[in-house]
Scaffold this motif. Structure first.
Motif, PDB file in Angstrom:
ATOM      1  N   GLU A 102       0.824  -1.207   0.000  1.00 50.55           N
ATOM      2  CA  GLU A 102       0.000   0.000   0.000  1.00 50.55           C
ATOM      3  C   GLU A 102       0.860   1.259   0.000  1.00 50.55           C
ATOM      4  OE1 GLU A 102      -3.356   0.597  -0.264  1.00 50.55           O
ATOM      5  OE2 GLU A 102      -3.406  -1.516  -0.818  1.00 50.55           O
ATOM      6  N   GLU A 103       1.928   1.244   0.778  1.00 49.00           N
ATOM      7  CA  GLU A 103       2.822   2.399   0.826  1.00 49.00           C
ATOM      8  C   GLU A 103       3.489   2.599  -0.534  1.00 49.00           C
ATOM      9  OE1 GLU A 103       4.807   5.721   1.926  1.00 49.00           O
ATOM     10  OE2 GLU A 103       3.173   4.738   2.995  1.00 49.00           O
ATOM     11  N   HIS A 104       3.896   1.509  -1.157  1.00 50.23           N
ATOM     12  CA  HIS A 104       4.513   1.596  -2.488  1.00 50.23           C
ATOM     13  C   HIS A 104       3.515   2.170  -3.498  1.00 50.23           C
ATOM     14  CE1 HIS A 104       6.993   0.560  -5.914  1.00 50.23           C
ATOM     15  NE2 HIS A 104       5.984  -0.097  -6.434  1.00 50.23           N
ATOM     16  N   ARG A 163       2.998   5.892  -2.971  1.00 48.92           N
ATOM     17  CA  ARG A 163       4.113   6.680  -3.514  1.00 48.92           C
ATOM     18  C   ARG A 163       4.043   6.758  -5.033  1.00 48.92           C
ATOM     19  NH1 ARG A 163       9.385   5.566   0.268  1.00 48.92           N
ATOM     20  NH2 ARG A 163       8.288   5.817   2.237  1.00 48.92           N
ATOM     21  N   LEU A 164       3.673   5.653  -5.679  1.00 49.95           N
ATOM     22  CA  LEU A 164       3.527   5.672  -7.136  1.00 49.95           C
ATOM     23  C   LEU A 164       2.427   6.636  -7.562  1.00 49.95           C
ATOM     24  CD1 LEU A 164       3.851   1.905  -8.134  1.00 49.95           C
ATOM     25  CD2 LEU A 164       5.492   3.739  -8.591  1.00 49.95           C
ATOM     26  N   HIS A 165       1.310   6.626  -6.847  1.00 42.40           N
ATOM     27  CA  HIS A 165       0.198   7.530  -7.165  1.00 42.40           C
ATOM     28  C   HIS A 165       0.611   8.986  -6.975  1.00 42.40           C
ATOM     29  CE1 HIS A 165      -3.338   4.678  -7.462  1.00 42.40           C
ATOM     30  NE2 HIS A 165      -2.323   3.908  -7.176  1.00 42.40           N
ATOM     31  N   GLU A 166       1.324   9.258  -5.899  1.00 43.39           N
ATOM     32  CA  GLU A 166       1.791  10.624  -5.650  1.00 43.39           C
ATOM     33  C   GLU A 166       2.739  11.078  -6.755  1.00 43.39           C
ATOM     34  OE1 GLU A 166       3.476  10.622  -1.728  1.00 43.39           O
ATOM     35  OE2 GLU A 166       1.511  10.442  -0.770  1.00 43.39           O
ATOM     36  N   GLN A 167       3.626  10.189  -7.166  1.00 39.37           N
ATOM     37  CA  GLN A 167       4.573  10.520  -8.230  1.00 39.37           C
ATOM     38  C   GLN A 167       3.839  10.763  -9.542  1.00 39.37           C
ATOM     39  OE1 GLN A 167       7.498   7.487  -8.999  1.00 39.37           O
ATOM     40  NE2 GLN A 167       8.572   8.712 -10.516  1.00 39.37           N
ATOM     41  N   ALA A 168       2.888   9.892  -9.871  1.00 45.10           N
ATOM     42  CA  ALA A 168       2.119  10.049 -11.114  1.00 45.10           C
ATOM     43  C   ALA A 168       1.321  11.348 -11.079  1.00 45.10           C
ATOM     44  CB  ALA A 168       1.191   8.858 -11.317  1.00 45.10           C
ATOM     45  N   ASP A 169       0.729  11.664  -9.939  1.00 44.13           N
ATOM     46  CA  ASP A 169      -0.033  12.896  -9.797  1.00 44.13           C
ATOM     47  C   ASP A 169       0.866  14.111  -9.993  1.00 44.13           C
ATOM     48  OD1 ASP A 169      -2.499  14.386  -9.013  1.00 44.13           O
ATOM     49  OD2 ASP A 169      -1.232  14.986  -7.322  1.00 44.13           O
TER      50      ASP A 169
END
Length: 74
Positions: free
Chosen positions: A46-48, A51-57
């Motif tokens: 979930e943490e990974h 972080r991926l969602h935050e980076q994509a955003d």
């Protein structure tokens, strides 16, 4: 994941231990340790993903800003 294992002492509220024990008793997990390993994997995954969602955003917002800036210059 390697076959090396480390013991990690953990204190849990009694209610959570009882619920884990119920899952073990119901056959969902073979042991408390198995249930806790499963939970730890979920937390890491979930943490990974977060972080991926935050980076994509962040990248998407940057892309939009750059496109808007190019339109303003044109």
């Amino acid at each position: 994941m390697s076959s090396d294992r480390q013991s990690v002492p953990v204190s849990l509220p009694s209610e959570l231990v009882e619920r884990l024990d119920r899952l073990v008793k119901d056959g969902v997990f073979g042991s408390r340790s198995e249930a806790l390993r499963y939970g730890a994997r979920l937390v890491v995954r979930e943490e990974h993903l977060e972080r991926l969602h935050e980076q994509a955003d962040s990248e998407a917002r940057k892309d939009v800003e750059e496109r808007l800036d190019r339109k303003r210059v044109s």
